[in-house]
Design a protein around this motif. Structure first.
Motif, mmCIF file in Angstrom:
data_model
loop_
_atom_site.group_PDB
_atom_site.id
_atom_site.type_symbol
_atom_site.label_atom_id
_atom_site.label_comp_id
_atom_site.label_asym_id
_atom_site.label_seq_id
_atom_site.Cartn_x
_atom_site.Cartn_y
_atom_site.Cartn_z
ATOM 1 N N SER A 1 -19.018 56.253 16.069
ATOM 2 C CA SER A 1 -19.330 55.334 15.227
ATOM 3 C C SER A 1 -20.122 55.972 14.187
ATOM 4 N N THR B 1 -11.653 43.275 15.243
ATOM 5 C CA THR B 1 -11.817 44.743 14.792
ATOM 6 C C THR B 1 -10.209 45.223 15.382
ATOM 7 N N ASN C 1 -15.150 50.101 17.381
ATOM 8 C CA ASN C 1 -13.790 49.757 17.323
ATOM 9 C C ASN C 1 -13.222 50.063 16.040
ATOM 10 N N LEU C 2 -13.704 49.648 15.009
ATOM 11 C CA LEU C 2 -13.038 49.741 13.702
ATOM 12 C C LEU C 2 -13.567 51.155 12.934
ATOM 13 N N LEU D 1 -17.859 46.500 15.802
ATOM 14 C CA LEU D 1 -17.531 46.863 14.299
ATOM 15 C C LEU D 1 -17.477 48.242 14.177
ATOM 16 N N TYR E 1 -13.893 41.251 19.031
ATOM 17 C CA TYR E 1 -13.020 42.187 19.552
ATOM 18 C C TYR E 1 -11.792 41.970 18.848
#
Length: 280
Positions: free
Chosen positions: A66, A162, A117-118, A114, A159
């Motif tokens: 992240s 994302t 995962n993204l 976010l 979830y």
């Protein structure tokens, strides 16, 4: 690109457990060299030893996907460590879940899901893709999304959001690379129910989900979920064949094609399964 003839360098994020660990071991068994990263340094060291024990060249370094800074530092470290101009395969696998209704999902949970995962996928691509393009040759980025990125379920709004974003990012990036004439391909992996810890971390469950519902959900994943090795094997095959979309694990293919045929029928089946699983 990675092949059975010329072992390539494969980087796996979230390599310390679950699908990431299984993917690292599957590539090692197939003759690839591994770069492993995970936020859990102790668990990462264990997987590092497992990969080395299978005869693969391997380097490992903890990093938080992240963090753009940490991923850029990881990329610089990898350039100095591996005997290649760039990765052959980047597997953006690291991810976390959150169970709870939309109104019961606090802002800090949204932010963390976010970010991992993204933005974890974004940061991984930004850190390693430029070198992969410059090095030339066929290379591949594997973005692990989810069946929830194609067919959403209730009480996993953060979830699902994302994972839908990862699917969209992958498709857009794939088109951009084609326009540029780059030989870097994109594979999007959408696993169904997989028996990993991602749905079993109590800290990633809303306080409104009681212990009985939580236990029912974890039992469902244990009972219905496929082993992460099933996903790992599918990833290795997809890299070899250049497949762009991988549907693997329970419910993945049937729900995807059912939703293409009838969104209403797919939603009815999802709601039915969600009730039995403990999502609602």
């Amino acid at each position: 690109m990675f092949s059975s003839v010329r072992p390539g360098w494969v980087l796996v994020t979230g390599a310390a457990s679950g699908i990431g660990r299984a993917t690292a071991l599957a590539f090692a068994d197939a003759g690839a060299n591994l770069v492993l990263t995970d936020i859990n340094a102790a668990a990462l060291q264990e997987v590092f030893a497992e990969v080395q024990g299978r005869g693969s060249d391997c380097v490992a370094r903890p990093a938080d996907v992240s963090s753009d800074r940490e991923m850029r530092e990881l990329a610089a470290w990898v350039r100095a460590e591996i005997s290649a101009p760039a990765l052959d395969v980047l597997v953006n696998n690291a991810g976390i879940g959150y169970l709870g209704s939309f109104l019961d999902t606090p802002p800090e949970a949204w932010q963390r899901v976010l970010q991992v995962n993204l933005l974890g996928v974004v940061n991984g691509c930004r850190a390693f893709l430029p070198d992969m393009i410059r090095a030339g040759g066929k290379r591949r980025i594997v973005n692990v999304a989810s069946l929830a990125g194609l067919v959403a379920a209730p009480n996993i709004s953060a979830y699902a959001a994302t994972k839908h974003a990862v699917v969209g990012l992958s498709e857009s990036l794939s088109l951009e690379l084609r326009l540029k004439g780059a030989q870097v391909g994109i594979t999007t992996v959408c696993p169904g129910i997989i028996n990993t810890q991602i749905a079993k971390v109590r800290a990633n469950v809303a306080t409104t989900i009681d212990d009985a519902q939580y236990e029912r959900l974890t039992e469902y994943y244990t009972r219905q979920g496929a082993n992460p090795e099933v996903v790992a094997d599918a990833i290795v095959r997809a890299v070899r064949s250049g497949r762009e979309l991988v549907l693997v694990g329970p419910f993945a293919k049937p729900l995807y094609y059912l939703r293409c045929f009838s969104r209403r029928l797919a939603q009815r089946l999802v709601l039915q399964d969600a009730r039995s699983a403990g999502y609602v």
